[in-house]
Design an enzyme around this catalytic site. Structure first.
Site, PDB file in Angstrom:
ATOM      1  N   CYS A 111       0.869  -1.178   0.000  1.00  0.00           N
ATOM      2  CA  CYS A 111       0.000   0.000   0.000  1.00  0.00           C
ATOM      3  C   CYS A 111       0.900   1.221   0.000  1.00  0.00           C
ATOM      4  O   CYS A 111       1.867   1.265   0.761  1.00  0.00           O
ATOM      5  CB  CYS A 111      -0.869  -0.023   1.253  1.00  0.00           C
ATOM      6  SG  CYS A 111      -1.947   1.417   1.386  1.00  0.00           S
ATOM      7  N   HIS A 154      -8.955  -4.160  -1.690  1.00  0.00           N
ATOM      8  CA  HIS A 154      -8.029  -3.331  -0.913  1.00  0.00           C
ATOM      9  C   HIS A 154      -8.485  -1.859  -0.947  1.00  0.00           C
ATOM     10  O   HIS A 154      -8.514  -1.181   0.085  1.00  0.00           O
ATOM     11  CB  HIS A 154      -6.620  -3.496  -1.517  1.00  0.00           C
ATOM     12  CG  HIS A 154      -5.554  -2.649  -0.913  1.00  0.00           C
ATOM     13  ND1 HIS A 154      -4.465  -3.184  -0.260  1.00  0.00           N
ATOM     14  CD2 HIS A 154      -5.375  -1.296  -0.872  1.00  0.00           C
ATOM     15  CE1 HIS A 154      -3.684  -2.203   0.161  1.00  0.00           C
ATOM     16  NE2 HIS A 154      -4.208  -1.044  -0.202  1.00  0.00           N
ATOM     17  N   GLU A 155      -8.868  -1.382  -2.134  1.00  0.00           N
ATOM     18  CA  GLU A 155      -9.265   0.031  -2.268  1.00  0.00           C
ATOM     19  C   GLU A 155     -10.622   0.287  -1.611  1.00  0.00           C
ATOM     20  O   GLU A 155     -10.826   1.344  -1.005  1.00  0.00           O
ATOM     21  CB  GLU A 155      -9.282   0.456  -3.734  1.00  0.00           C
ATOM     22  CG  GLU A 155      -7.940   0.337  -4.469  1.00  0.00           C
ATOM     23  CD  GLU A 155      -6.767   0.984  -3.749  1.00  0.00           C
ATOM     24  OE1 GLU A 155      -6.978   1.955  -2.998  1.00  0.00           O
ATOM     25  OE2 GLU A 155      -5.632   0.492  -3.910  1.00  0.00           O
ATOM     26  N   HIS A 158     -10.102   0.959   1.915  1.00  0.00           N
ATOM     27  CA  HIS A 158      -9.668   2.341   2.193  1.00  0.00           C
ATOM     28  C   HIS A 158     -10.870   3.268   2.351  1.00  0.00           C
ATOM     29  O   HIS A 158     -10.862   4.170   3.187  1.00  0.00           O
ATOM     30  CB  HIS A 158      -8.803   2.875   1.043  1.00  0.00           C
ATOM     31  CG  HIS A 158      -7.351   2.538   1.145  1.00  0.00           C
ATOM     32  ND1 HIS A 158      -6.571   2.916   2.202  1.00  0.00           N
ATOM     33  CD2 HIS A 158      -6.524   1.876   0.280  1.00  0.00           C
ATOM     34  CE1 HIS A 158      -5.320   2.489   2.000  1.00  0.00           C
ATOM     35  NE2 HIS A 158      -5.272   1.855   0.849  1.00  0.00           N
TER      36      HIS A 158
HETATM   37 NI    NI Z   1      -3.616   0.955  -0.081  1.00  0.00          NI
END
Ligand code: NI
Length: 183
Positions: A111, A154-155, A158
């Site tokens: 990341c 993963h995004e 976030h």
């Molecule tokens: Ni990330």
């Protein structure tokens, strides 16, 4: 190519822990510029000469909150086999279905906001179908698999204030690895 002037927040920054808000349309000129800048940054980070020239870390995805703006937008830049790039601009995403099968990145997830080595695996769905809005606010649907499916998850994390390290138990970073497929 000129490196866009963006600052990526480090994990210690509490803004990364905020849940981002749904985006309303039309997008502002500034939002469109920021999206373009994030894509250019990711592309350049994946081109070895720029990576070296600007001392970049190669990255595939960025969520808007990583440059400090808490709106539900992320971009992913995928390098294809012919060395061209495919961009994904994803706004207000929702996972509408996913595979049973789960996978993880054997060498560990990375990341651009985590500037240290982190050991351990993060189980993710092998395939996901996402509904989202494009730059003009049109509803779209996309099915992604393998590394791109991991990048999407993963995004999306976030956007909810979650970092990949949150999924890893530091006392047992490879917990249940045998249950999932390594990619
Ligand atoms: Ni990330």
């Amino acid at each position: 190519m000129k490196l866009p002037n963006i600052t990526i927040l480090d994990e210690v920054d509490k803004r990364l822990r905020k849940k981002s808000s749904e985006v309303t349309f039309p997008l502002s000129t500034k939002d469109k510029q920021n999206i373009e800048d994030m894509i250019t940054y990711l592309k350049m980070s994946q081109i070895p000469e720029y990576e070296e020239e600007y001392d970049l870390r190669a990255g595939m995805g960025l969520a808007y909150i990583q440059i400090g703006i808490p709106k539900r937008i992320f971009v992913i830049v995928e390098e294809l086999e012919d060395e061209s790039f495919k961009d994904y601009i994803i706004i207000n995403p929702k996972i509408i279905s996913h595979s049973e099968e789960m996978i993880y990145v054997g060498e560990g997830e990375g990341c651009l906001s985590i500037n240290r080595e982190v050991e351990g695996i993060v189980p993710r769905f092998a395939r996901v179908t996402i509904e989202y809005l494009d730059l003009d606010g049109n509803t779209k649907r996309i099915r992604v698999r393998e590394d791109i499916a991991i990048a999407f998850q993963h995004e999306i994390d976030h956007l909810n204030g979650i970092l990949f390290i949150d999924h890893i138990d530091p006392k047992n970073p490879y917990k249940n690895a045998e249950k999932y497929r390594e990619i």
